[in-house]
Design a protein around this motif. Structure first.
Motif, short mmCIF file in Angstrom:
data_model
loop_
_atom_site.label_atom_id
_atom_site.label_comp_id
_atom_site.label_asym_id
_atom_site.label_seq_id
_atom_site.Cartn_x
_atom_site.Cartn_y
_atom_site.Cartn_z
N ASP A 1 -1.26 9.58 -0.89
CA ASP A 1 -0.75 8.38 -1.54
C ASP A 1 -1.03 8.34 -3.04
O ASP A 1 -0.69 7.37 -3.70
CB ASP A 1 -1.34 7.14 -0.88
CG ASP A 1 -0.80 6.94 0.52
OD1 ASP A 1 0.20 7.58 0.87
OD2 ASP A 1 -1.39 6.14 1.26
N GLU B 1 -3.27 4.92 -7.66
CA GLU B 1 -3.68 4.74 -6.27
C GLU B 1 -3.15 3.38 -5.81
O GLU B 1 -3.81 2.35 -5.99
CB GLU B 1 -5.20 4.81 -6.15
CG GLU B 1 -5.76 4.47 -4.79
CD GLU B 1 -5.20 5.28 -3.66
OE1 GLU B 1 -4.46 4.72 -2.84
OE2 GLU B 1 -5.49 6.49 -3.58
N SER C 1 -2.94 1.77 -3.06
CA SER C 1 -3.65 0.97 -2.06
C SER C 1 -4.64 -0.02 -2.68
O SER C 1 -5.03 -0.98 -2.03
CB SER C 1 -4.37 1.87 -1.06
OG SER C 1 -5.40 2.60 -1.71
N SER D 1 3.64 -3.00 -1.18
CA SER D 1 3.28 -3.74 0.02
C SER D 1 4.50 -4.47 0.56
O SER D 1 5.27 -5.05 -0.20
CB SER D 1 2.17 -4.74 -0.32
OG SER D 1 2.01 -5.70 0.69
N PRO E 1 0.89 -1.64 3.74
CA PRO E 1 1.28 -0.60 2.77
C PRO E 1 2.59 0.07 3.21
O PRO E 1 2.95 0.05 4.38
CB PRO E 1 0.13 0.40 2.83
CG PRO E 1 -0.86 -0.10 3.80
CD PRO E 1 -0.35 -1.35 4.42
N ASN F 1 3.81 2.88 4.22
CA ASN F 1 3.44 4.19 4.75
C ASN F 1 4.65 5.03 5.13
O ASN F 1 4.67 6.24 4.91
CB ASN F 1 2.52 4.04 5.97
CG ASN F 1 1.16 3.50 5.58
OD1 ASN F 1 0.69 3.74 4.47
ND2 ASN F 1 0.55 2.76 6.47
N PRO G 1 4.44 6.17 -0.98
CA PRO G 1 3.56 5.01 -1.09
C PRO G 1 4.10 3.89 -1.96
O PRO G 1 3.59 2.78 -1.91
CB PRO G 1 2.28 5.59 -1.68
CG PRO G 1 2.73 6.76 -2.48
CD PRO G 1 3.92 7.31 -1.75
#
Length: 165
Positions: free
Chosen positions: A3, A18, A20, A130, A135, A137, A141
């Motif tokens: 990701d 990143e 996340s 999001s 997330p 996935n 990402p």
């Protein structure tokens, strides 16, 4: 590590993204309303000053103990984070990478192919990370939206890297 997204190319600094952790970033935007609301070019320093001033006024008037309404607001915000659809502006990351003066385009590398965007337009990109609190996935990402919302129904998906050329 799948990701992680890199901004590289004709930049002074290679940036590692990143997605996340962006859920905790104050720059996140609600994508359910972002493209449907009128955008005003606001001075971020002015907005920050106003919010701090409002908070300070509230503490002076009500004391530092949080009233029940503020607790309710915090609970609502936490729930919104867990169920919301969010993105983040690409501009701060691109600015921090410091593109070279001769750089003209941004290449968005995706497993579906490469997409070239003029660098001026790249500053307005929105990176969705999001969807309904989860997330991205399956085809993430991140999804890339143009700032004007022209690809709102068909964003660039499966993004793996950005290269400034």
């Amino acid at each position: 590590m799948n990701d992680i997204i890199i901004i590289s190319g004709k930049v002074k600094y290679t940036i590692t993204l990143e997605p996340s952790v962006w859920i905790f970033d104050d720059r996140r935007i609600d994508l359910t309303t972002y493209f449907s609301t009128n955008k005003v070019n606001a001075n971020s320093l002015e907005d920050y000053t106003k919010s701090v001033s409002k908070h300070w006024d509230r503490e002076i008037m009500e004391g530092a103990i949080y009233p029940p309404t503020l607790k309710t607001e915090k609970k609502f915000e936490k729930e919104k984070v867990l169920t919301g659809t969010f993105g983040i502006p690409f501009k701060p990351f691109l600015v921090n990478s410091e593109p070279a003066d001769e750089a003209q385009t941004l290449v968005i590398h995706s497993t579906d192919g490469d997409y070239e965007v003029l660098l001026e337009r790249a500053f307005d990109l929105i990176l969705a990370f999001s969807d309904t609190g989860k997330p991205l996935n399956a085809d993430g990402p991140v999804h890339v939206y143009f700032g004007d919302g022209s690809n709102q129904q068909d964003p660039i998906k499966n993004v793996r890297a950005f290269t400034v050329k």
